[in-house]
Structures are given as C-alpha cells and as structure tokens.
Design a protein around this motif. Structure first.
Motif, PDB file in Angstrom:
ATOM      1  N   LEU A 140       6.034  18.032  -6.127  1.00  0.00           N
ATOM      2  CA  LEU A 140       7.271  17.601  -5.475  1.00  0.00           C
ATOM      3  C   LEU A 140       7.129  17.633  -3.962  1.00  0.00           C
ATOM      4  O   LEU A 140       7.592  16.723  -3.260  1.00  0.00           O
ATOM      5  N   ALA A 141       6.471  18.677  -3.458  1.00  0.00           N
ATOM      6  CA  ALA A 141       6.220  18.746  -2.020  1.00  0.00           C
ATOM      7  C   ALA A 141       5.336  17.583  -1.575  1.00  0.00           C
ATOM      8  O   ALA A 141       5.547  16.996  -0.499  1.00  0.00           O
ATOM      9  N   GLY A 142       4.355  17.236  -2.419  1.00  0.00           N
ATOM     10  CA  GLY A 142       3.502  16.098  -2.108  1.00  0.00           C
ATOM     11  C   GLY A 142       4.274  14.788  -2.079  1.00  0.00           C
ATOM     12  O   GLY A 142       4.056  13.940  -1.211  1.00  0.00           O
ATOM     13  N   LEU A 143       5.201  14.633  -3.021  1.00  0.00           N
ATOM     14  CA  LEU A 143       6.016  13.421  -3.072  1.00  0.00           C
ATOM     15  C   LEU A 143       6.876  13.292  -1.820  1.00  0.00           C
ATOM     16  O   LEU A 143       6.975  12.210  -1.221  1.00  0.00           O
ATOM     17  N   VAL A 144       7.505  14.386  -1.423  1.00  0.00           N
ATOM     18  CA  VAL A 144       8.323  14.362  -0.207  1.00  0.00           C
ATOM     19  C   VAL A 144       7.457  14.048   1.013  1.00  0.00           C
ATOM     20  O   VAL A 144       7.852  13.265   1.892  1.00  0.00           O
ATOM     21  N   GLY A 145       6.260  14.640   1.061  1.00  0.00           N
ATOM     22  CA  GLY A 145       5.362  14.389   2.179  1.00  0.00           C
ATOM     23  C   GLY A 145       4.913  12.939   2.251  1.00  0.00           C
ATOM     24  O   GLY A 145       4.909  12.333   3.332  1.00  0.00           O
ATOM     25  N   VAL A 146       4.560  12.368   1.112  1.00  0.00           N
ATOM     26  CA  VAL A 146       4.136  10.957   1.085  1.00  0.00           C
ATOM     27  C   VAL A 146       5.287  10.052   1.481  1.00  0.00           C
ATOM     28  O   VAL A 146       5.107   9.071   2.213  1.00  0.00           O
ATOM     29  N   ALA A 147       6.491  10.372   1.006  1.00  0.00           N
ATOM     30  CA  ALA A 147       7.662   9.564   1.357  1.00  0.00           C
ATOM     31  C   ALA A 147       7.914   9.588   2.860  1.00  0.00           C
ATOM     32  O   ALA A 147       8.231   8.552   3.471  1.00  0.00           O
ATOM     33  N   SER A 151       0.822  -1.209   0.000  1.00  0.00           N
ATOM     34  CA  SER A 151       0.000   0.000   0.000  1.00  0.00           C
ATOM     35  C   SER A 151       0.860   1.264   0.000  1.00  0.00           C
ATOM     36  O   SER A 151       0.558   2.232  -0.709  1.00  0.00           O
ATOM     37  N   LEU A 152       1.951   1.229   0.755  1.00  0.00           N
ATOM     38  CA  LEU A 152       2.840   2.390   0.798  1.00  0.00           C
ATOM     39  C   LEU A 152       3.563   2.582  -0.525  1.00  0.00           C
ATOM     40  O   LEU A 152       3.711   3.713  -1.008  1.00  0.00           O
ATOM     41  N   ILE A 153       4.008   1.498  -1.138  1.00  0.00           N
ATOM     42  CA  ILE A 153       4.689   1.597  -2.436  1.00  0.00           C
ATOM     43  C   ILE A 153       3.738   2.161  -3.489  1.00  0.00           C
ATOM     44  O   ILE A 153       4.120   3.001  -4.310  1.00  0.00           O
ATOM     45  N   ALA A 154       2.489   1.713  -3.463  1.00  0.00           N
ATOM     46  CA  ALA A 154       1.507   2.205  -4.428  1.00  0.00           C
ATOM     47  C   ALA A 154       1.262   3.705  -4.237  1.00  0.00           C
ATOM     48  O   ALA A 154       1.178   4.461  -5.214  1.00  0.00           O
ATOM     49  N   ALA A 155       1.157   4.148  -2.982  1.00  0.00           N
ATOM     50  CA  ALA A 155       0.946   5.570  -2.714  1.00  0.00           C
ATOM     51  C   ALA A 155       2.141   6.386  -3.209  1.00  0.00           C
ATOM     52  O   ALA A 155       1.967   7.450  -3.829  1.00  0.00           O
ATOM     53  N   LEU A 156       3.343   5.905  -2.972  1.00  0.00           N
ATOM     54  CA  LEU A 156       4.543   6.591  -3.453  1.00  0.00           C
ATOM     55  C   LEU A 156       4.586   6.628  -4.968  1.00  0.00           C
ATOM     56  O   LEU A 156       4.965   7.646  -5.575  1.00  0.00           O
ATOM     57  N   ALA A 157       4.186   5.531  -5.607  1.00  0.00           N
ATOM     58  CA  ALA A 157       4.202   5.470  -7.068  1.00  0.00           C
ATOM     59  C   ALA A 157       3.235   6.477  -7.672  1.00  0.00           C
ATOM     60  O   ALA A 157       3.556   7.151  -8.657  1.00  0.00           O
ATOM     61  N   VAL A 158       2.049   6.616  -7.075  1.00  0.00           N
ATOM     62  CA  VAL A 158       1.070   7.586  -7.569  1.00  0.00           C
ATOM     63  C   VAL A 158       1.621   9.003  -7.458  1.00  0.00           C
ATOM     64  O   VAL A 158       1.521   9.802  -8.401  1.00  0.00           O
ATOM     65  N   SER A 159       2.228   9.321  -6.328  1.00  0.00           N
ATOM     66  CA  SER A 159       2.783  10.651  -6.139  1.00  0.00           C
ATOM     67  C   SER A 159       3.938  10.906  -7.111  1.00  0.00           C
ATOM     68  O   SER A 159       4.081  12.008  -7.651  1.00  0.00           O
ATOM     69  N   ALA A 160       4.754   9.886  -7.357  1.00  0.00           N
ATOM     70  CA  ALA A 160       5.868  10.028  -8.299  1.00  0.00           C
ATOM     71  C   ALA A 160       5.363  10.247  -9.719  1.00  0.00           C
ATOM     72  O   ALA A 160       5.952  11.023 -10.490  1.00  0.00           O
ATOM     73  N   VAL A 161       4.279   9.591 -10.089  1.00  0.00           N
ATOM     74  CA  VAL A 161       3.702   9.765 -11.424  1.00  0.00           C
ATOM     75  C   VAL A 161       3.217  11.199 -11.610  1.00  0.00           C
ATOM     76  O   VAL A 161       3.448  11.820 -12.658  1.00  0.00           O
TER      77      VAL A 161
END
Length: 276
Positions: free
Chosen positions: A131-138, A105-115
């Motif tokens: 980018l801020a969202g990606l850092v936050g999700v990570a 689930s965490l990998i999928a959330a990170l993948a969506v943000s990266a896309v």
C-alpha cells in the motif's frame, strides 16, 4: 456484618438502661465522599526509549536465520517485497523507452502497483508495504504528469533518500545510531549497547555504511536525472534500490557483530564464535 464493639470487649451487650453516648462522627478524607482514603492517581507514563526502539525494530522486518545471521531476503520483504519494490519502476522505464508515451507508462506503473496490493489483500498478508508502494507510485506519477517530464517520476525518491540520510547522520550524532536500533533487539541487546562505547562505535560505523549506500544512489542517479536519461535512470534505480540496500544491510550487520564472548577459564586464543 460484624457486631459493634465497646471499650471492654468485642460483641458485648450493653447493660439495660444504659444510654449509648455517640462519639464524634469520623470525618472522611477530602476528595473521598465514601470515606475511604483518597488515592491520588499516579502519573501517566509514556513509552520509554526502550519501548520505542523495540517497536521500531519489530516493524522494521529485520530477521535472523537459524544460523544466527541476518536473513537479508526476509528483511526486505522476501521475493514478493522485492518485486513490489522494483516492478512499477521497471515497467515505467521499459514502456517509456519503447513508446515515449508518458501517460501510458504511468498508468501501467500504477496498475502494476495496484495488482501487488490486491494480491496481498486477497491472500490476507500484511498490506502495509504494498500500500505504501502504491501511494508512492501514485505521487510520483502525479509529479511527472504535472511537469510533463518523464524523469520527474523518479524525483520524489531523491528527496526521500536525502531525508533518510539526514535522519541517519543525526542518529549517529545523538549516539542513537540507526543500525543499533535496527539490530539491537534482534541480537537481544535491547538498548544496553548504548552503555558500551565500543558497541556505540560499531553501530555508528554500521550506520555510516547504510548512509554510504543511500549517498551512492544520489551520486549516480542525480546526474542522469539532470540530463534527462530516463532509460539509464530507471535501470540504475532498479539495480540500486532494494538489492543494493540489502547488500548494505548485510555489511552493516557483519561490521557491528559483538565481540566474541570469552568464557571463564578459556584462553584468549580460543574464544567462542559469535552468532551474529
């Protein structure tokens, strides 16, 4: 080059045999080796409060539409910004509810943000929000992995939310209400509204509305976090994220509208309607 002059006229030739008596050499001013007057450097002035407020308003993304009202959708980043905000959390919630597999689930959330970030890079649109969202999700994923609790994916958001509440309450206390900084420049008020007690009160009330929205998130979501209800927590997080914030922003805009301007000679019963 101009010719040297004497006491009786400019450019006059001295008599033959006369000896020029040299006068005292001019003493250059201290600190000026070339003899030109030394000009002390002026003080280096930093940005004023108005400059800082203007920069903040420009970066906030808040916009007005053609009717002079706040453009709520544009102010939250448009459809793309809305998707970037709710997408990762929604994917995490749905996948964990279906699979109970935290890592997947965490990998999928990170993948969506990266896309989302990659899409902005390819389309050459401003990448800051994604980018801020990606850092936050990570970071959220890191916290959840460290604790092994799926509900901790939402934990950092509570602290960020709380920090915003403290900052906004402080802004009201210092008579620099957050809503005034957000709306003042797009209403062409600058920071002149601070000179009018009625405008300060209006923007303070508007700021309290936004604070109430942020506080409501904590009131609803923290109990769900404490009981570990990931599905309900994720669902309320999506619903009370940007959509609820956009509603609070719109209400704050309406509440803080300037009083209608009464033109000279017009009656009190027929003021001009404001545009924002």
């Amino acid at each position: 080059m101009s010719h040297p002059t004497d006491e009786t006229g400019a450019g006059r030739r001295p008599d033959a045999g006369a000896r020029a008596v040299p006068g005292p050499a001019p003493v250059p001013p201290a600190g000026s080796p070339s003899g030109s007057p030394a000009v002390p450097p002026g003080p280096q002035e930093g940005p004023t409060a108005a400059d800082l407020a203007s920069q903040y308003a420009a970066k906030s993304g808040v916009r007005r539409n053609h009717a002079g009202q706040i453009d709520v959708l544009s102010s939250i980043g448009g459809v793309q910004g809305l998707a970037e905000s709710i997408g990762p959390g929604l994917v995490f919630t749905v996948l964990f509810t279906l699979t109970t597999d935290l890592q997947v689930s965490l990998i999928a959330a990170l993948a969506v943000s990266a896309v989302f970030t990659a899409v902005r890079l390819v389309s050459r649109t401003p990448v800051t929000q994604a980018l801020a969202g990606l850092v936050g999700v990570a970071f959220c994923a890191f916290v959840a992995l460290r604790t092994g609790n799926a509900e901790d994916f939402f934990l950092p958001g509570f602290f960020i939310n709380g920090a915003y509440i403290v900052a906004m309450v402080a802004s009201v206390g210092f008579r620099w209400p957050f809503a005034g900084l957000l709306f003042g420049f797009i209403r062409n008020e600058g920071i002149e509204w601070r000179k009018a007690p009625a405008r300060v009160r209006a923007y303070s009330t508007a700021t309290w509305i936004i604070v109430a929205v942020l506080a409501l998130r904590l009131v609803v979501q923290v109990p769900l976090y404490l009981v570990g209800n990931v599905a309900a927590l994720g669902s309320t997080r999506v619903a009370m994220g940007l959509p609820l914030y956009a509603l609070g922003l719109w209400l704050a805009w309406i509440v803080s509208r300037p009083a209608p301007a009464v033109s000279e000679g017009s009656s009190a019963s027929g003021p001009a309607a404001p545009k924002g």
